[in-house]
Design an enzyme around this catalytic site. Structure first.
Site, short mmCIF file in Angstrom:
data_model
loop_
_atom_site.label_atom_id
_atom_site.label_comp_id
_atom_site.label_asym_id
_atom_site.label_seq_id
_atom_site.Cartn_x
_atom_site.Cartn_y
_atom_site.Cartn_z
N PRO A 16 31.07 -19.40 -23.38
CA PRO A 16 31.78 -18.29 -24.02
C PRO A 16 30.86 -17.30 -24.73
CG PRO A 16 32.97 -20.32 -24.40
CD PRO A 16 31.68 -20.70 -23.72
N GLY A 64 26.34 -15.88 -21.73
CA GLY A 64 26.41 -15.47 -20.34
C GLY A 64 25.04 -14.97 -19.90
N SER A 65 24.82 -13.69 -20.09
CA SER A 65 23.51 -13.12 -19.77
C SER A 65 22.42 -13.67 -20.68
CB SER A 65 23.57 -11.59 -19.88
OG SER A 65 24.43 -11.05 -18.90
N ARG A 82 19.91 -15.87 -6.55
CA ARG A 82 20.12 -14.43 -6.38
C ARG A 82 20.00 -14.02 -4.92
NH1 ARG A 82 16.20 -13.84 -11.03
NH2 ARG A 82 17.55 -13.89 -12.87
N GLN A 93 38.62 4.26 1.48
CA GLN A 93 38.87 5.69 1.63
C GLN A 93 39.04 6.08 3.10
OE1 GLN A 93 39.25 7.46 -1.09
NE2 GLN A 93 39.56 9.47 -0.19
N ILE A 94 38.22 5.53 3.96
CA ILE A 94 38.32 5.83 5.40
C ILE A 94 39.64 5.32 5.97
CG2 ILE A 94 37.34 5.22 7.67
CD1 ILE A 94 34.55 5.37 6.31
N GLY A 145 42.31 5.21 4.33
CA GLY A 145 43.38 5.97 3.72
C GLY A 145 44.44 5.07 3.12
N GLU A 181 25.51 -14.82 -11.44
CA GLU A 181 24.11 -15.19 -11.22
C GLU A 181 23.14 -14.08 -11.64
OE1 GLU A 181 23.06 -17.47 -7.79
OE2 GLU A 181 25.10 -18.20 -7.54
N THR A 186 23.75 -10.35 -14.12
CA THR A 186 24.37 -9.04 -13.95
C THR A 186 23.36 -8.01 -13.45
OG1 THR A 186 23.82 -8.39 -16.21
CG2 THR A 186 25.94 -9.50 -15.88
#
Length: 380
Positions: free
Chosen positions: A128, A131-132, A243, A336-337, A339, A363, A365
């Site tokens: 909690p 993290g990083s 990574r 977007q393509i 639609g 793994e 940020t």
């Protein structure tokens, strides 16, 4: 420079592609919708040797190189990123960590079953409040002579409920800071070990992510990985390789969305012709293809560095940084393509867009990757 894959690597890529289309594609939308763990698919990945790809055959693995693993991750992630992250954690974080730093007894007891896919593993670092900032471990492992007493909570653990073996990072000696951290092997079912509720996530909803709670869990001393105080170094070295797996996942998500968008643009008609013939769409596809290819070379280079025994801290961070960025950009453009159809689940791209986001977070940020890269380039 040689950009040609070996015959074996081509065969592995094709096998992964065939498996993804035959086994992962059916039901992928439903598994995402219901947050269903792909148990049968994971079992079959184990049978194919995908769950311990880089592990020596002596310990039940496939004995393949990192690039073969990356090719597999890319192909699976084109179809189902939830399944690929299960494979990634088991390969990059759990199996690699145990094979590289574990004792012979630990390898015999745990690695063989993990590499064969008989069981799967989880890597437990995040908390909690850690993290990083992985040095701020609040989970404690108090030395009691022949065992440790483990207390604390771990958050956002992939394979949280499905794993049988957990590599847990915990603080033994607060006064020593990160040099007082240890890595312990914890088994599901140990008294005092509880699995918290399943997280309801934006993406990779087929993978099970849980909090883990440890209340006076007795962990035998022989379950410590490496020497006393090696835990933080173990975590950092393991994550550097992890990574590469997540970079390959991001690459696969991007490539999968691009392929769907390209095919759709050749079928969808507007203003009297296929939309691929409109420059607005064609230029999007050109950018997507170029960026994906650039990401692919970064990911492959990181895998190559690892296989050659080179330092891969920087190349793996660069690969994850860029591939995750391109995964996010490409999936947004794919929607977007498509639609209006892009907003509908049956066309897959909206799920890929949701799945892509986590590659910029777990793994390490995006911001952590920039710290790793900048520190390394400024040292020289």
């Amino acid at each position: 420079m040689n950009f040609t894959l070996s015959e074996e690597q081509e065969m592995i890529r094709q096998a992964a592609r065939d498996f993804a289309h035959a086994e992962l594609l059916p039901g992928v939308i439903e598994r995402d919708e219901t947050q269903q763990f792909p148990s049968e698919q994971v079992k079959k990945m184990g049978e194919l040797g995908f769950m311990g790809m880089m592990v020596d055959p002596e310990y039940g693995g496939s004995g393949l190189d990192t690039l073969s693993y990356v090719l597999t991750m890319e192909e699976l992630s084109k179809i189902d990123a939830s399944s690929s992250v299960i494979l990634s954690v088991n390969n990059s974080l759990v199996c690699w960590g145990l094979e590289t730093f574990g004792s012979m007894e630990q390898k015999e007891k745990y690695l063989k079953k993990l590499a064969s896919g008989e069981i799967i593993g989880a890597f437990c670092l995040s908390e909690p409040e850690a993290g990083s900032d992985a040095t701020s471990q609040k989970t404690t492992a108090i030395d009691k002579g022949d065992h440790y007493v483990l207390n604390g909570t771990k958050n956002w653990i992939t394979n949280g409920n499905s794993a049988s073996v957990y590599l847990v990072i915990a603080q033994t000696n607060v006064e020593k800071g990160y040099k007082g951290i240890n890595a312990l092997i914890v088994e599901k079912g140990m008294p005092g070990f509880e699995i918290g509720p399943k997280e309801n996530k934006l993406g990779i909803r087929g993978s099970d992510t849980h909090s883990l709670i440890f209340n006076d869990v007795k962990v035998p001393k022989e379950n410590r990985i490496g020497e006393d105080g090696f835990g933080f170094k173990f975590a950092m070295k393991t994550l550097a390789g992890g990574r590469i797996g997540i970079a390959a996942q991001a690459l696969g998500i991007a490539a999968g969305a691009y392929e769907l968008a390209k095919n759709y643009s050749k079928e969808r008609r507007a203003f009297g012709t296929e939309i691929a013939n409109h420059q607005a769409i064609a230029f999007k596809l050109a950018d997507m293809h170029t960026q994906i290819q650039a990401a692919r070379y970064l990911v492959y280079k990181a895998a190559w560095d690892k296989d050659q025994g080179n330092d891969y801290d920087t190349s793996s961070a660069m690969a994850k940084l860029y591939a995750s960025q391109i995964a996010m950009e490409t999936t947004v453009e794919a929607v977007q393509i498509f639609g209006g159809n892009g907003f509908v689940k049956e066309y897959h791209v909206e799920r890929m867009m949701r799945d892509a986001k986590i590659t910029q977070i777990y793994e390490g940020t995006t911001e952590i990757q920039k710290i790793v890269i900048s520190r390394n380039i400024l040292k020289n």
